[in-house]
Structure formats: C-alpha cells, structure tokens
Design a protein around this motif. Structure first.
Motif, mmCIF file in Angstrom:
data_model
loop_
_atom_site.group_PDB
_atom_site.id
_atom_site.type_symbol
_atom_site.label_atom_id
_atom_site.label_comp_id
_atom_site.label_asym_id
_atom_site.label_seq_id
_atom_site.Cartn_x
_atom_site.Cartn_y
_atom_site.Cartn_z
ATOM 1 N N VAL A 65 0.842 -1.201 0.000
ATOM 2 C CA VAL A 65 0.000 0.000 0.000
ATOM 3 C C VAL A 65 0.878 1.251 0.000
ATOM 4 C CG1 VAL A 65 -1.602 1.351 1.423
ATOM 5 C CG2 VAL A 65 -2.044 -1.064 1.007
ATOM 6 N N ARG A 66 1.946 1.260 0.815
ATOM 7 C CA ARG A 66 2.843 2.416 0.845
ATOM 8 C C ARG A 66 3.504 2.633 -0.516
ATOM 9 N NH1 ARG A 66 4.001 0.374 6.012
ATOM 10 N NH2 ARG A 66 5.866 -0.681 5.266
ATOM 11 N N ARG A 67 3.925 1.537 -1.153
ATOM 12 C CA ARG A 67 4.535 1.639 -2.476
ATOM 13 C C ARG A 67 3.551 2.212 -3.497
ATOM 14 N NH1 ARG A 67 6.848 -3.268 -1.727
ATOM 15 N NH2 ARG A 67 5.153 -4.303 -2.793
ATOM 16 N N VAL A 68 2.335 1.723 -3.466
ATOM 17 C CA VAL A 68 1.326 2.185 -4.420
ATOM 18 C C VAL A 68 0.998 3.657 -4.172
ATOM 19 C CG1 VAL A 68 -1.094 1.911 -5.089
ATOM 20 C CG2 VAL A 68 0.358 -0.084 -4.889
ATOM 21 N N ARG A 69 0.895 4.052 -2.904
ATOM 22 C CA ARG A 69 0.613 5.457 -2.603
ATOM 23 C C ARG A 69 1.735 6.360 -3.093
ATOM 24 N NH1 ARG A 69 -2.029 4.773 3.397
ATOM 25 N NH2 ARG A 69 -4.121 4.267 2.643
ATOM 26 N N ALA A 70 2.978 5.926 -2.940
ATOM 27 C CA ALA A 70 4.114 6.709 -3.438
ATOM 28 C C ALA A 70 4.041 6.823 -4.958
ATOM 29 C CB ALA A 70 5.432 6.078 -3.001
ATOM 30 N N GLN A 71 3.664 5.736 -5.621
ATOM 31 C CA GLN A 71 3.528 5.770 -7.078
ATOM 32 C C GLN A 71 2.415 6.724 -7.498
ATOM 33 O OE1 GLN A 71 2.930 1.645 -8.065
ATOM 34 N NE2 GLN A 71 5.105 1.310 -8.492
ATOM 35 N N VAL A 72 1.339 6.740 -6.731
ATOM 36 C CA VAL A 72 0.222 7.638 -7.049
ATOM 37 C C VAL A 72 0.685 9.087 -6.972
ATOM 38 C CG1 VAL A 72 -1.986 8.504 -6.155
ATOM 39 C CG2 VAL A 72 -1.642 6.058 -6.432
ATOM 40 N N VAL A 73 1.454 9.417 -5.945
ATOM 41 C CA VAL A 73 1.960 10.787 -5.808
ATOM 42 C C VAL A 73 2.838 11.144 -6.998
ATOM 43 C CG1 VAL A 73 3.482 12.253 -4.419
ATOM 44 C CG2 VAL A 73 1.775 10.828 -3.298
ATOM 45 N N GLU A 74 3.741 10.240 -7.375
ATOM 46 C CA GLU A 74 4.623 10.491 -8.513
ATOM 47 C C GLU A 74 3.823 10.642 -9.805
ATOM 48 O OE1 GLU A 74 7.489 7.347 -8.742
ATOM 49 O OE2 GLU A 74 8.251 7.746 -6.729
ATOM 50 N N LEU A 75 2.851 9.774 -10.002
ATOM 51 C CA LEU A 75 2.058 9.831 -11.228
ATOM 52 C C LEU A 75 1.218 11.103 -11.296
ATOM 53 C CD1 LEU A 75 1.002 6.095 -11.584
ATOM 54 C CD2 LEU A 75 2.686 7.346 -12.932
ATOM 55 N N ARG A 76 0.699 11.539 -10.153
ATOM 56 C CA ARG A 76 -0.064 12.791 -10.150
ATOM 57 C C ARG A 76 0.827 13.967 -10.522
ATOM 58 N NH1 ARG A 76 -3.817 11.755 -4.862
ATOM 59 N NH2 ARG A 76 -5.452 10.625 -5.963
ATOM 60 N N ALA A 77 2.057 13.958 -10.040
ATOM 61 C CA ALA A 77 3.002 15.027 -10.409
ATOM 62 C C ALA A 77 3.271 14.981 -11.907
ATOM 63 C CB ALA A 77 4.294 14.883 -9.617
ATOM 64 N N CYS A 78 3.438 13.783 -12.455
ATOM 65 C CA CYS A 78 3.654 13.651 -13.904
ATOM 66 C C CYS A 78 2.447 14.153 -14.687
ATOM 67 C CB CYS A 78 3.934 12.198 -14.273
ATOM 68 S SG CYS A 78 5.557 11.615 -13.785
#
Length: 153
Positions: A65-78
């Motif tokens: 879940v932590r990994r996916v949340r970090a990916q979500v933050v990165e993808l939103r920035a992209c």
C-alpha cells in the motif's frame, strides 16, 4: 457414518490444497487423510502459527500500500506536468496560427529560421557525439585513419 467420513475427507483435502495451510503445516505430500487425532494435532499447531502468518501478511500488504501510494503521488506530479506542457503547446500553436493569419511573410521567416536553428542544433549534436566517441572516420589522429607509407617521403 460414510457421509461423515466423506465430509471429513473433503474437509482435509480442502485444507491440504490451501497454500497457507501448507506453509503453516510444514508438510506437503500427505494426500492420505490422517486420523482424526492427527488432524486435531495438526490443526492445533496450525492455529498457534496463524497470528505470526497474519502479522507477516499484514506487513506485506502495508508495504504494498505504501509503495502504491508513493507511485500515485509520482504519477499525479507527472500528470500535472503533462497538463502544463499541453497547455503551453496549445498556446504556442494558437499563437503560431494567429501569426500565420496576421503576418504570413513574418510567419514564413520565423518558421524557416526555426527550422534552420533546429538543423544547426542537430548538426552540432552529431558533431559532439562524434568527438565524444572518437569518430574513426573523421579524426585524423586516430590510428586507424593514419595514412600509409607514401611514395616520395
């Protein structure tokens, strides 16, 4: 009696087929249905190991879940960066259309200047790559390109 034995066999087969029960139980290939006493002993041992297994599964899921949340933050920035880029590109396209309509001669001059600048950049990039790679065909100092013996020397 036969129905009870069939239900017991079916229940044991279900437990035996479970990868989690197999991991807890610590043995695999016993396809023969053990006696009720052995089943009770195995199930009791499995029950004592369940809290540790539950903790491990929960920890693994929390990491995921932590990994996916970090990916979500990165993808939103992209996504935000891509949206801003798209808006800038649309604004530039609109400006180019307006310039082309209002001043076609100026537009042609700017377009040819831009194309020339892009071609110059491409030539410079190729030359830099050749210098960096030690271009064997264009570098006279290269041992491969040294001239051979010449008559008259």
């Amino acid at each position: 009696m036969q129905a009870a034995q069939a239900a017991q066999r079916e229940a044991w087969e279900t437990i035996s087929a479970s990868p989690l029960a197999r991991a807890i139980r610590g043995h695999d290939g016993d396809v023969q249905v053990p006696t009720v006493a052995v089943q009770i002993k195995l199930l009791a041992r499995m029950r004592t190991q369940l809290p540790a297994l539950e903790e491990r599964i929960n920890a693994d899921r929390a990491k995921a879940v932590r990994r996916v949340r970090a990916q979500v933050v990165e993808l939103r920035a992209c996504v935000e960066t891509f949206r801003m880029d798209a808006a800038r590109i649309k604004a530039e396209q609109e400006l180019r259309r307006r310039i082309a309509a209002e001043a076609p001669h100026q537009h042609r001059q700017e377009a040819s200047a831009r194309d020339g600048a892009l071609q110059q950049q491409a030539r410079q990039r190729v030359a830099a790559q050749r210098r960096q790679a030690g271009d064997l065909w264009g570098d006279p100092a290269s041992p491969v390109m040294r001239p051979g013996p010449q008559a008259g020397r």
